[in-house]
Design a protein around this motif. Sequence first.
Motif, PDB file in Angstrom:
ATOM      1  N   ALA A  92       0.834  -1.210   0.000  1.00  0.00           N
ATOM      2  CA  ALA A  92       0.000   0.000   0.000  1.00  0.00           C
ATOM      3  C   ALA A  92       0.864   1.253   0.000  1.00  0.00           C
ATOM      4  CB  ALA A  92      -0.932  -0.008   1.204  1.00  0.00           C
ATOM      5  N   LYS A  96       0.806   3.937  -2.994  1.00  0.00           N
ATOM      6  CA  LYS A  96       0.443   5.333  -2.706  1.00  0.00           C
ATOM      7  C   LYS A  96       1.542   6.284  -3.172  1.00  0.00           C
ATOM      8  CE  LYS A  96      -0.525   8.506   1.065  1.00  0.00           C
ATOM      9  NZ  LYS A  96      -0.580   8.689   2.499  1.00  0.00           N
ATOM     10  N   TYR A 123      -5.493  -4.179  -5.643  1.00  0.00           N
ATOM     11  CA  TYR A 123      -5.654  -2.947  -6.406  1.00  0.00           C
ATOM     12  C   TYR A 123      -7.073  -2.382  -6.263  1.00  0.00           C
ATOM     13  CZ  TYR A 123      -1.075  -3.477  -8.546  1.00  0.00           C
ATOM     14  OH  TYR A 123       0.273  -3.567  -8.753  1.00  0.00           O
ATOM     15  N   LYS A 125      -9.030  -2.702  -3.721  1.00  0.00           N
ATOM     16  CA  LYS A 125      -9.092  -2.135  -2.369  1.00  0.00           C
ATOM     17  C   LYS A 125      -8.533  -0.712  -2.339  1.00  0.00           C
ATOM     18  CE  LYS A 125      -7.122  -2.923   2.218  1.00  0.00           C
ATOM     19  NZ  LYS A 125      -6.295  -3.813   3.033  1.00  0.00           N
ATOM     20  N   HIS A 126      -7.595  -0.432  -3.236  1.00  0.00           N
ATOM     21  CA  HIS A 126      -6.942   0.872  -3.275  1.00  0.00           C
ATOM     22  C   HIS A 126      -7.491   1.776  -4.379  1.00  0.00           C
ATOM     23  CE1 HIS A 126      -4.211  -0.074  -0.060  1.00  0.00           C
ATOM     24  NE2 HIS A 126      -4.092  -1.267  -0.603  1.00  0.00           N
ATOM     25  N   TYR A 146      -6.530   3.727 -12.240  1.00  0.00           N
ATOM     26  CA  TYR A 146      -6.804   4.542 -11.059  1.00  0.00           C
ATOM     27  C   TYR A 146      -6.895   5.983 -11.529  1.00  0.00           C
ATOM     28  CZ  TYR A 146      -6.180   6.774  -6.509  1.00  0.00           C
ATOM     29  OH  TYR A 146      -6.344   7.532  -5.381  1.00  0.00           O
TER      30      TYR A 146
END
Length: 148
Positions: A92, A96, A123, A125-126, A146
Motif C-alpha cells: 500500500a 500510494k 488494487y 481495495k486501493h 486509477y
Amino acid sequence: MIISTVEKADYLALKDIVSICILLMNEVPESEKNNLKALILENIEHALEAEGHSYLKAVDKGFIVGFVLIKGHEKLSELFVLPEYRKSGVGAALLKNAINESASKNAIGYVWVNAALNAIPFYRKHGFTDYEVNDETFGFVKKLRYNL
C-alpha cells in the motif's frame, strides 16, 4: 520502513525479490515462470537505464522488501513485496507513493496497471477499477486503472 528511489546498485536485491515472488505465483503455470522471470528482469534492467521511468523501493531494517516501477508517469508495473511483508502495509505504501509521484507529471488523468490475478483484490481495495467497461483478463493479468 522507508520508501525511496531504486538505484542501479539495488538490482541484485530486486532480482532476488522477483525470483521469490514468481515461485509463489500459483496462477502462473510452472512452465511459464522462468519466461516470466526473465521478462521481468530484462524489463528491470531496461527501466533502470531508461528516461522517464523510475522505481521506488521499500526498505526495512536496511533491506529492500518491495518495489514498484513507474513507467512514463502513466503505468505502474512490477509491484513486488516479499511474502513475509505482505499484508503489512508495504504494498500500500509503495502504491500510494507511486500514484503520488505519477500524479505530478501525468498528462492523461489516470495511471494503469496490468494486475496479476492474485493482486486484483489489492488494487481494487486501493481504488483501481477495470480499465474499460468490458475489459477482460488476458493470460494471468487484468488491466486496471486509477483516476487521479
